[in-house]
Every structure is written in C-alpha cells, then in structure tokens.
Design a protein around this motif. Sequence first.
Motif, mmCIF file in Angstrom:
data_model
loop_
_atom_site.group_PDB
_atom_site.id
_atom_site.type_symbol
_atom_site.label_atom_id
_atom_site.label_comp_id
_atom_site.label_asym_id
_atom_site.label_seq_id
_atom_site.Cartn_x
_atom_site.Cartn_y
_atom_site.Cartn_z
ATOM 1 N N ILE A 1 12.301 22.087 -59.028
ATOM 2 C CA ILE A 1 13.344 21.155 -58.632
ATOM 3 C C ILE A 1 12.996 20.682 -57.232
ATOM 4 O O ILE A 1 12.136 21.269 -56.565
ATOM 5 C CB ILE A 1 14.747 21.802 -58.672
ATOM 6 C CG1 ILE A 1 14.814 23.044 -57.777
ATOM 7 C CG2 ILE A 1 15.152 22.145 -60.092
ATOM 8 C CD1 ILE A 1 16.199 23.639 -57.665
ATOM 9 N N PHE A 2 13.636 19.636 -56.768
ATOM 10 C CA PHE A 2 13.331 19.090 -55.460
ATOM 11 C C PHE A 2 14.586 19.083 -54.605
ATOM 12 O O PHE A 2 15.696 18.932 -55.116
ATOM 13 C CB PHE A 2 12.756 17.674 -55.603
ATOM 14 C CG PHE A 2 11.450 17.668 -56.337
ATOM 15 C CD1 PHE A 2 10.266 17.818 -55.640
ATOM 16 C CD2 PHE A 2 11.396 17.550 -57.715
ATOM 17 C CE1 PHE A 2 9.052 17.835 -56.298
ATOM 18 C CE2 PHE A 2 10.193 17.582 -58.394
ATOM 19 C CZ PHE A 2 9.015 17.718 -57.678
ATOM 20 N N ALA A 3 14.385 19.259 -53.305
ATOM 21 C CA ALA A 3 15.504 19.306 -52.360
ATOM 22 C C ALA A 3 15.026 18.727 -51.032
ATOM 23 O O ALA A 3 13.846 18.432 -50.859
ATOM 24 C CB ALA A 3 15.973 20.743 -52.170
ATOM 25 N N ALA A 4 15.950 18.577 -50.107
ATOM 26 C CA ALA A 4 15.608 18.102 -48.766
ATOM 27 C C ALA A 4 15.521 19.302 -47.841
ATOM 28 O O ALA A 4 16.352 20.206 -47.897
ATOM 29 C CB ALA A 4 16.660 17.125 -48.270
ATOM 30 N N ASP A 5 14.490 19.314 -46.982
ATOM 31 C CA ASP A 5 14.378 20.404 -46.010
ATOM 32 C C ASP A 5 15.191 20.076 -44.762
ATOM 33 O O ASP A 5 15.916 19.079 -44.725
ATOM 34 C CB ASP A 5 12.914 20.702 -45.669
ATOM 35 C CG ASP A 5 12.213 19.584 -44.914
ATOM 36 O OD1 ASP A 5 12.866 18.606 -44.509
ATOM 37 O OD2 ASP A 5 10.990 19.706 -44.709
ATOM 38 N N ALA A 6 15.082 20.893 -43.741
ATOM 39 C CA ALA A 6 15.889 20.725 -42.525
ATOM 40 C C ALA A 6 15.621 19.400 -41.821
ATOM 41 O O ALA A 6 16.489 18.871 -41.142
ATOM 42 C CB ALA A 6 15.630 21.885 -41.565
ATOM 43 N N ASP A 7 14.414 18.846 -42.003
ATOM 44 C CA ASP A 7 14.071 17.578 -41.368
ATOM 45 C C ASP A 7 14.390 16.377 -42.249
ATOM 46 O O ASP A 7 14.136 15.243 -41.861
ATOM 47 C CB ASP A 7 12.581 17.546 -41.005
ATOM 48 C CG ASP A 7 12.216 18.603 -39.978
ATOM 49 O OD1 ASP A 7 13.080 18.902 -39.127
ATOM 50 O OD2 ASP A 7 11.096 19.114 -40.034
ATOM 51 N N ASP B 1 12.962 15.833 -45.191
ATOM 52 C CA ASP B 1 11.835 15.551 -46.065
ATOM 53 C C ASP B 1 12.074 16.175 -47.440
ATOM 54 O O ASP B 1 12.707 17.232 -47.558
ATOM 55 C CB ASP B 1 10.540 16.120 -45.485
ATOM 56 C CG ASP B 1 10.167 15.480 -44.150
ATOM 57 O OD1 ASP B 1 10.432 14.269 -43.985
ATOM 58 O OD2 ASP B 1 9.619 16.196 -43.301
ATOM 59 N N ILE B 2 11.560 15.519 -48.476
ATOM 60 C CA ILE B 2 11.687 16.041 -49.837
ATOM 61 C C ILE B 2 10.647 17.135 -50.032
ATOM 62 O O ILE B 2 9.463 16.948 -49.746
ATOM 63 C CB ILE B 2 11.474 14.919 -50.889
ATOM 64 C CG1 ILE B 2 12.472 13.791 -50.695
ATOM 65 C CG2 ILE B 2 11.533 15.491 -52.301
ATOM 66 C CD1 ILE B 2 13.919 14.206 -50.882
ATOM 67 N N VAL B 3 11.101 18.286 -50.515
ATOM 68 C CA VAL B 3 10.208 19.405 -50.774
ATOM 69 C C VAL B 3 10.436 19.924 -52.184
ATOM 70 O O VAL B 3 11.534 19.813 -52.735
ATOM 71 C CB VAL B 3 10.418 20.557 -49.761
ATOM 72 C CG1 VAL B 3 10.030 20.135 -48.366
ATOM 73 C CG2 VAL B 3 11.837 21.059 -49.786
ATOM 74 N N GLU B 4 9.383 20.467 -52.749
ATOM 75 C CA GLU B 4 9.484 21.056 -54.078
ATOM 76 C C GLU B 4 10.001 22.477 -53.942
ATOM 77 O O GLU B 4 9.535 23.244 -53.097
ATOM 78 C CB GLU B 4 8.112 21.064 -54.751
ATOM 79 C CG GLU B 4 8.140 21.627 -56.151
ATOM 80 C CD GLU B 4 6.775 21.589 -56.814
ATOM 81 O OE1 GLU B 4 6.732 21.762 -58.028
ATOM 82 O OE2 GLU B 4 5.768 21.388 -56.104
ATOM 83 N N VAL B 5 10.963 22.844 -54.766
ATOM 84 C CA VAL B 5 11.520 24.182 -54.764
ATOM 85 C C VAL B 5 11.221 24.778 -56.123
ATOM 86 O O VAL B 5 11.629 24.239 -57.157
ATOM 87 C CB VAL B 5 13.049 24.157 -54.517
ATOM 88 C CG1 VAL B 5 13.602 25.568 -54.519
ATOM 89 C CG2 VAL B 5 13.368 23.441 -53.223
ATOM 90 N N GLN B 6 10.494 25.864 -56.135
ATOM 91 C CA GLN B 6 10.134 26.514 -57.390
ATOM 92 C C GLN B 6 11.331 27.273 -57.932
ATOM 93 O O GLN B 6 12.039 27.940 -57.189
ATOM 94 C CB GLN B 6 8.977 27.499 -57.165
ATOM 95 C CG GLN B 6 7.730 26.868 -56.603
ATOM 96 C CD GLN B 6 7.082 25.910 -57.576
ATOM 97 O OE1 GLN B 6 7.050 26.153 -58.778
ATOM 98 N NE2 GLN B 6 6.590 24.809 -57.058
ATOM 99 N N ARG B 7 11.540 27.163 -59.197
ATOM 100 C CA ARG B 7 12.558 27.990 -59.841
ATOM 101 C C ARG B 7 11.917 29.330 -60.129
ATOM 102 O O ARG B 7 11.023 29.428 -60.947
ATOM 103 C CB ARG B 7 13.025 27.358 -61.150
ATOM 104 C CG ARG B 7 13.818 26.105 -60.966
ATOM 105 C CD ARG B 7 14.291 25.617 -62.295
ATOM 106 N NE ARG B 7 14.951 24.340 -62.118
ATOM 107 C CZ ARG B 7 15.620 23.736 -63.058
ATOM 108 N NH1 ARG B 7 15.726 24.263 -64.243
ATOM 109 N NH2 ARG B 7 16.195 22.587 -62.812
#
Length: 189
Positions: A131-137, A139-145
């Motif tokens: 899944i994808f989410a936004a990091d603290a800055d 930016d879009i980052v990939e988050v592994q399930r």
Amino acid sequence: MARIAQQIRKAYALCAQMLVEGRAELDELDDMGFDVNLSVFTVSQAATVAGVHPQTLRQYDRVGLVTPRRTGGGARRYSLRDLDRLVQAQHLSQDESINLAGITRILALQEENRQLRRQVRRLRKPAGSSIFAADADGDIVEVQRSRRARMWRHEIHAHAREITAGPAQSLPPAIRPAAEAATMVVWRG
C-alpha cells in the motif's frame, strides 16, 4: 502522545544498538516496518551508540560521507541508515585503511546494490501486497503489508516497560535480543 514517542524512541535505540553490534542489518529493520530514514538521533546519541567522537560525525558530514538531516534550527539528526553508513565507514577506515574518497565510493555502490536488491524483492512479490502512504515530508512511500512486522511492533509496544526495566528472559524470544541491547543504551533527552 509523549509516552508513545518515548516508546518509539526506545525501539529505534534498540535497533541502532543491534545495527552497531552487527546483530541486525538495515534491510531487516526496514522489512520489519521501521522507517530507516527517520531522523531520530542527535549527534551525541549517534556518537555514543556508534562509539565515535562527535567531532568525527561532524567531519563526515562536512565531507559528505554521512549527511544527516537538519532540524529547523540547524541541529543534526541521524537515522538508522546514517548510523549504518557510519559503522561501515568506521570499519572501512580503521580496519581496511581506506581513505575517505574510497569509502564514499564504496558506500555509494553498496547503497545502489541495496536499492536494486530491494527493487528485485518488490517485483517478485504478488500484486496487491503493498500500500502507499505519505511520509513526514509529504512524499509518497511504499508501505509493505507485513503481518510479521505488525506482530513484532505490537510485541515491542506491549512489552515496552519490560524491555527497559524487566528481565529479558520474561520476554517473547523474538524481542529478547532487542531487550538485552536496551540495557546497554542510555539516552539523554
């Protein structure tokens, strides 16, 4: 909220200690769900955990070998990735007698290889496993399930008091090494 932040800080401190001792690798921590780019450690904390003088960190920053993020006020903040680079740089410098220019090149190639291995692992995973989410800055980052990562983080939070105060033998085997490392790290807020 401050209590959760303190528990997270302790978990990252455990990870840092395990990295320095060679009991964990950066990719393993990343796979467990830790943000290896999260800037958590001050100069003094990073120097203490890595066993180097704070001036060494400042020199490495000046030459671009280990470049931490900066706070709004200009203070350096180091991540697990920065600590990993620091440990590798120290090894190459002291044990292999490689100069700073050589170390910089070696670390750049190692990072490129790590990124390529990560991309290959990601491409081998079945569709829909991320899944994808936004990091603290932002930016879009990939988050592994990862069920394993969620379970591990749950165990860390559930046993946060035991990690810092209780005997390590009473903890689940999966987090016992991290608990033992916690007793060696002293952080000053």
